[in-house]
Design a protein around this motif. Structure first.
Motif, PDB file in Angstrom:
ATOM      1  N   PHE A  52      -9.809   3.712  21.507  1.00 19.76           N
ATOM      2  CA  PHE A  52      -8.740   2.755  21.778  1.00 19.76           C
ATOM      3  C   PHE A  52      -7.695   3.366  22.716  1.00 19.76           C
ATOM      4  N   HIS A  53      -7.007   2.513  23.453  1.00 20.86           N
ATOM      5  CA  HIS A  53      -5.932   2.943  24.349  1.00 20.86           C
ATOM      6  C   HIS A  53      -4.550   2.610  23.781  1.00 20.86           C
ATOM      7  N   SER A  54      -4.500   2.151  22.546  1.00 21.69           N
ATOM      8  CA  SER A  54      -3.250   1.706  21.937  1.00 21.69           C
ATOM      9  C   SER A  54      -2.297   2.843  21.617  1.00 21.69           C
ATOM     10  N   GLY A  55      -2.814   4.062  21.444  1.00 22.88           N
ATOM     11  CA  GLY A  55      -1.963   5.181  21.057  1.00 22.88           C
ATOM     12  C   GLY A  55      -1.647   5.202  19.573  1.00 22.88           C
ATOM     13  N   LEU A  56      -2.273   4.316  18.806  1.00 24.85           N
ATOM     14  CA  LEU A  56      -2.022   4.238  17.367  1.00 24.85           C
ATOM     15  C   LEU A  56      -3.111   5.016  16.624  1.00 24.85           C
ATOM     16  N   ASN A  57      -2.940   6.332  16.648  1.00 20.86           N
ATOM     17  CA  ASN A  57      -3.903   7.250  16.040  1.00 20.86           C
ATOM     18  C   ASN A  57      -3.181   8.035  14.952  1.00 20.86           C
ATOM     19  N   TYR A  58      -3.813   8.117  13.789  1.00 18.94           N
ATOM     20  CA  TYR A  58      -3.149   8.686  12.622  1.00 18.94           C
ATOM     21  C   TYR A  58      -4.049   9.672  11.892  1.00 18.94           C
ATOM     22  N   THR A  59      -3.400  10.654  11.264  1.00 21.23           N
ATOM     23  CA  THR A  59      -4.056  11.566  10.352  1.00 21.23           C
ATOM     24  C   THR A  59      -3.718  11.105   8.940  1.00 21.23           C
ATOM     25  N   ILE A  60      -4.724  11.004   8.102  1.00 18.65           N
ATOM     26  CA  ILE A  60      -4.491  10.579   6.723  1.00 18.65           C
ATOM     27  C   ILE A  60      -3.935  11.752   5.928  1.00 18.65           C
ATOM     28  N   GLU A  61      -2.784  11.511   5.289  1.00 18.29           N
ATOM     29  CA  GLU A  61      -2.146  12.554   4.487  1.00 18.29           C
ATOM     30  C   GLU A  61      -2.290  12.314   2.997  1.00 18.29           C
ATOM     31  N   GLY A  62      -2.640  11.102   2.617  1.00 14.02           N
ATOM     32  CA  GLY A  62      -2.788  10.825   1.196  1.00 14.02           C
ATOM     33  C   GLY A  62      -3.481   9.506   0.952  1.00 14.02           C
ATOM     34  N   VAL A  63      -4.176   9.448  -0.178  1.00 14.92           N
ATOM     35  CA  VAL A  63      -4.901   8.243  -0.580  1.00 14.92           C
ATOM     36  C   VAL A  63      -4.636   8.007  -2.057  1.00 14.92           C
ATOM     37  N   VAL A  64      -4.360   6.750  -2.399  1.00 20.73           N
ATOM     38  CA  VAL A  64      -4.143   6.357  -3.788  1.00 20.73           C
ATOM     39  C   VAL A  64      -5.058   5.177  -4.086  1.00 20.73           C
ATOM     40  N   GLY A  65      -5.701   5.206  -5.236  1.00 21.03           N
ATOM     41  CA  GLY A  65      -6.517   4.068  -5.655  1.00 21.03           C
ATOM     42  C   GLY A  65      -7.904   4.083  -5.048  1.00 21.03           C
ATOM     43  N   ASN A  66      -8.586   2.960  -5.192  1.00 23.64           N
ATOM     44  CA  ASN A  66      -9.978   2.809  -4.781  1.00 23.64           C
ATOM     45  C   ASN A  66     -10.071   2.256  -3.366  1.00 23.64           C
ATOM     46  N   GLN A  67     -10.407   3.100  -2.403  1.00 23.21           N
ATOM     47  CA  GLN A  67     -10.479   2.682  -1.002  1.00 23.21           C
ATOM     48  C   GLN A  67     -11.655   1.753  -0.725  1.00 23.21           C
ATOM     49  N   ALA A  68     -12.629   1.733  -1.604  1.00 26.06           N
ATOM     50  CA  ALA A  68     -13.784   0.856  -1.403  1.00 26.06           C
ATOM     51  C   ALA A  68     -13.379  -0.616  -1.539  1.00 26.06           C
ATOM     52  N   ASP A  69     -12.261  -0.862  -2.216  1.00 26.96           N
ATOM     53  CA  ASP A  69     -11.815  -2.232  -2.427  1.00 26.96           C
ATOM     54  C   ASP A  69     -10.717  -2.572  -1.419  1.00 26.96           C
ATOM     55  N   ALA A  70     -11.121  -2.900  -0.191  1.00 28.57           N
ATOM     56  CA  ALA A  70     -10.153  -3.263   0.842  1.00 28.57           C
ATOM     57  C   ALA A  70     -10.257  -4.746   1.151  1.00 28.57           C
ATOM     58  N   ALA A  71     -10.590  -5.518   0.138  1.00 32.90           N
ATOM     59  CA  ALA A  71     -10.818  -6.947   0.349  1.00 32.90           C
ATOM     60  C   ALA A  71      -9.598  -7.786   0.000  1.00 32.90           C
ATOM     61  N   GLY A  72      -8.520  -7.168  -0.405  1.00 34.06           N
ATOM     62  CA  GLY A  72      -7.344  -7.919  -0.810  1.00 34.06           C
ATOM     63  C   GLY A  72      -6.421  -8.234   0.348  1.00 34.06           C
ATOM     64  N   TYR A  73      -5.191  -8.400   0.018  1.00 33.89           N
ATOM     65  CA  TYR A  73      -4.117  -8.694   0.964  1.00 33.89           C
ATOM     66  C   TYR A  73      -3.625  -7.358   1.506  1.00 33.89           C
TER      67      TYR A  73
END
Length: 163
Positions: A52-73
């Motif tokens: 991407f050329h957007s410049g919106l690139n991030y390093t993940i510093e933390g995760v909480v909960g179940n990432q497999a469930d990204a079907a919500g809001y």
């Protein structure tokens, strides 16, 4: 398992679908912005160097909960933080590892740090539904509302639905 780096871009649906089709080796999630129902976000969580050329690139510093469930809001909360604010922000986020301290209805959350600007952070929160997000967002005890964006008292918050 979620990659250690993520990238975002925005654009018309047809253009984002072309990106997905042209890069079958990537792991993408496509989202529709809830306010306009016409703006789209594409998330690349393959962990590979961004295309991407957007410049919106991030390093993940933390995760909480179940990432497999990204079907919500989905809520994307952008904040800019000085060094002291970063400590408080990270502490609040880490407290969500405890179920009793996690906001009601929050399924999962990712704290990401901009690779370009040391003071920019992104929270990607997945909520059970719009109502649970709205209740939390408007709650006076919401500790994340103390962090603003780019000199403003409030964060930039965008909400999406997965496609």
């Amino acid at each position: 398992m979620m990659a250690q780096e993520i990238s975002l871009t925005f654009g018309p649906l047809e253009e984002l679908k072309k990106i997905i089709a042209n890069h079958p080796d990537r792991q993408f999630k496509l989202f529709l912005e809830t306010d306009s129902n016409a703006e789209y976000m594409l998330l690349d969580y393959s962990g590979k160097e961004t295309i991407f050329h957007s410049g919106l690139n991030y390093t993940i510093e933390g995760v909480v909960g179940n990432q497999a469930d990204a079907a919500g809001y989905v809520e994307c909360r952008y904040v800019t933080l000085n060094e002291d604010e970063q400590k408080v922000f990270k502490s609040v986020f880490k407290s969500w590892n405890s179920i009793d301290k996690r906001p009601t209805g929050l399924s999962s959350s990712i704290m990401a740090h901009s690779m370009k600007d040391d003071f920019e952070f992104l929270l990607i929160n997945v909520w059970e539904d719009e109502n649970t997000f709205m209740v939390w967002d408007n709650d006076q005890s919401n500790q994340m509302n103390q962090f603003g964006h780019d000199g403003n008292a409030t964060p930039v918050v965008k909400t999406y639905r997965p496609m």
